[in-house]
Design a protein around this motif. Sequence first.
Motif, PDB file in Angstrom:
ATOM      1  N   ASN A 179       0.779  -1.399   0.037  1.00 24.11           N
ATOM      2  CA  ASN A 179       0.031  -0.153   0.026  1.00 24.11           C
ATOM      3  C   ASN A 179       0.814   1.339  -0.156  1.00 24.11           C
ATOM      4  O   ASN A 179       0.498   2.429  -0.071  1.00 24.11           O
ATOM      5  N   GLY A 180       2.036   1.123   0.171  1.00 24.41           N
ATOM      6  CA  GLY A 180       2.881   2.361   0.253  1.00 24.41           C
ATOM      7  C   GLY A 180       2.755   2.957   1.759  1.00 24.41           C
ATOM      8  O   GLY A 180       2.506   2.463   2.510  1.00 24.41           O
ATOM      9  N   TYR A 181       3.408   4.110   1.816  1.00 21.21           N
ATOM     10  CA  TYR A 181       3.525   4.807   3.142  1.00 21.21           C
ATOM     11  C   TYR A 181       1.974   5.420   3.354  1.00 21.21           C
ATOM     12  O   TYR A 181       1.463   6.249   2.374  1.00 21.21           O
ATOM     13  N   ARG A 182       1.391   5.070   4.643  1.00 24.81           N
ATOM     14  CA  ARG A 182      -0.009   5.524   4.775  1.00 24.81           C
ATOM     15  C   ARG A 182       0.057   6.011   6.404  1.00 24.81           C
ATOM     16  O   ARG A 182       0.710   5.370   7.136  1.00 24.81           O
ATOM     17  N   PHE A 183      -0.848   6.864   6.487  1.00 22.88           N
ATOM     18  CA  PHE A 183      -1.073   7.243   8.148  1.00 22.88           C
ATOM     19  C   PHE A 183      -1.756   6.441   8.925  1.00 22.88           C
ATOM     20  O   PHE A 183      -1.289   6.276  10.238  1.00 22.88           O
ATOM     21  N   ILE A 184      -2.493   5.527   8.195  1.00 19.60           N
ATOM     22  CA  ILE A 184      -3.400   4.490   8.932  1.00 19.60           C
ATOM     23  C   ILE A 184      -2.950   3.123   8.268  1.00 19.60           C
ATOM     24  O   ILE A 184      -3.755   2.759   7.405  1.00 19.60           O
ATOM     25  N   PRO A 185      -1.729   2.481   8.544  1.00 17.40           N
ATOM     26  CA  PRO A 185      -1.371   1.348   7.957  1.00 17.40           C
ATOM     27  C   PRO A 185      -2.407  -0.028   8.244  1.00 17.40           C
ATOM     28  O   PRO A 185      -3.128  -0.050   9.288  1.00 17.40           O
ATOM     29  N   ASP A 186      -2.424  -0.931   7.356  1.00 18.89           N
ATOM     30  CA  ASP A 186      -3.154  -2.232   7.476  1.00 18.89           C
ATOM     31  C   ASP A 186      -2.722  -2.811   8.775  1.00 18.89           C
ATOM     32  O   ASP A 186      -3.401  -3.548   9.581  1.00 18.89           O
ATOM     33  N   ARG A 187      -1.367  -2.947   8.961  1.00 11.72           N
ATOM     34  CA  ARG A 187      -0.729  -4.006  10.115  1.00 11.72           C
ATOM     35  C   ARG A 187       0.312  -3.266  10.491  1.00 11.72           C
ATOM     36  O   ARG A 187       1.152  -2.473   9.864  1.00 11.72           O
ATOM     37  N   PHE A 188       0.255  -3.133  11.982  1.00 11.35           N
ATOM     38  CA  PHE A 188       1.567  -2.521  12.822  1.00 11.35           C
ATOM     39  C   PHE A 188       2.677  -3.784  13.162  1.00 11.35           C
ATOM     40  O   PHE A 188       2.331  -4.873  13.011  1.00 11.35           O
ATOM     41  N   SER A 189       3.891  -3.149  13.114  1.00 13.76           N
ATOM     42  CA  SER A 189       4.719  -4.321  13.320  1.00 13.76           C
ATOM     43  C   SER A 189       6.095  -3.398  13.942  1.00 13.76           C
ATOM     44  O   SER A 189       6.239  -2.428  13.765  1.00 13.76           O
ATOM     45  N   LEU A 190       6.768  -4.161  14.949  1.00 15.36           N
ATOM     46  CA  LEU A 190       7.963  -3.590  15.504  1.00 15.36           C
ATOM     47  C   LEU A 190       9.305  -4.211  15.126  1.00 15.36           C
ATOM     48  O   LEU A 190      10.416  -4.472  15.556  1.00 15.36           O
ATOM     49  N   ASP A 191       9.187  -4.935  14.002  1.00 15.62           N
ATOM     50  CA  ASP A 191      10.310  -5.639  13.185  1.00 15.62           C
ATOM     51  C   ASP A 191      11.648  -4.911  13.074  1.00 15.62           C
ATOM     52  O   ASP A 191      12.698  -5.381  13.259  1.00 15.62           O
ATOM     53  N   ALA A 192      11.131  -3.693  12.621  1.00 19.17           N
ATOM     54  CA  ALA A 192      12.496  -2.636  12.374  1.00 19.17           C
ATOM     55  C   ALA A 192      13.129  -2.426  13.597  1.00 19.17           C
ATOM     56  O   ALA A 192      14.480  -2.586  13.654  1.00 19.17           O
ATOM     57  N   TYR A 193      12.591  -2.306  14.784  1.00 22.72           N
ATOM     58  CA  TYR A 193      13.330  -1.860  16.006  1.00 22.72           C
ATOM     59  C   TYR A 193      13.811  -3.298  16.529  1.00 22.72           C
ATOM     60  O   TYR A 193      15.192  -3.287  17.134  1.00 22.72           O
ATOM     61  N   ARG A 194      13.105  -4.277  16.285  1.00 22.60           N
ATOM     62  CA  ARG A 194      13.696  -5.649  16.882  1.00 22.60           C
ATOM     63  C   ARG A 194      15.043  -5.825  16.016  1.00 22.60           C
ATOM     64  O   ARG A 194      15.782  -6.287  16.700  1.00 22.60           O
TER      65      ARG A 194
END
Length: 290
Positions: free
Chosen positions: A45-60
Amino acid sequence: MSNHNGRAAQILFHVIFLAFCLFTTIPFILTIIVSITNENSIVKNGYRFIPDRFSLDAYRLIFSSSEIYNAYTISIAVTVLGTLLSLLITSMLAYAIAVQKVKYRNVIALLVFIPMIFNAGLVPWYIFITKYLHLKDSIFALILPMLVSPFNVFLVRNYFKSLPPALMESAEIEGASPLYIFRKIIFPLSAPIIATIALFYALAYWNDWNLALWLIDSRELYPLQFMLFKIQSMINYMSSGGNYGVGSSTLPSDSAQMAMVLVTIGPIVLVYPFVQKYFIKGIMIGAVKG
């Protein structure tokens, strides 16, 4: 009629100011949201202010290794020590070329000014740092090459020249030494410009990764910016070779980039409010006086 025009101008000013605040704030908010967005959702979907799914994988991924905490420690130590040393040397050098009684002060000012115009090049600089100063693979390699900025020296000099000469003259009559005058009179009165260049130096030390690239080999001496650069390079390499982990989970490339932005700017955002009230006054007086 004039009151009506003045009120209209005030409303227009507030509208423009509000638009500017939104213009600068919205990208930062989007950065935060993207950093906690699932990578598959970004790809779809590209960059969105209200995404479909949240994830903390980047910080992990970023904080999965203990080396990132060591890099934080190195960056904080380099920034604090480098900023303090730079402030001391810059302010003392600026004071020396601001006082008219100092002999050869114009020659010293010329020597400070020349590096702003001419650059010997990267190879002579590297040879001097490694062969003569022996700073290769040392924490001081992250500090000493950036110790003095000629631009900051002239900013501080111009601010010192704007101070009333009567203060120094009266202190000299009372028998005060130049060092005492600088420490007890000049330095305390120069809080705006000192805070300004402290921010300049802190930003330069905190954001630098080139010195680590050229001069640091030991991983335990990697600063935060260079460590994140290595992590981003690793992410790009792994992304080009397939999926991350198991299943359909995609390596968090875009979200990791945004997370790295937030990881790096955090300490600076916390420091800036303490020097913000001095910043405008210091930069204006230091730039136009003299």
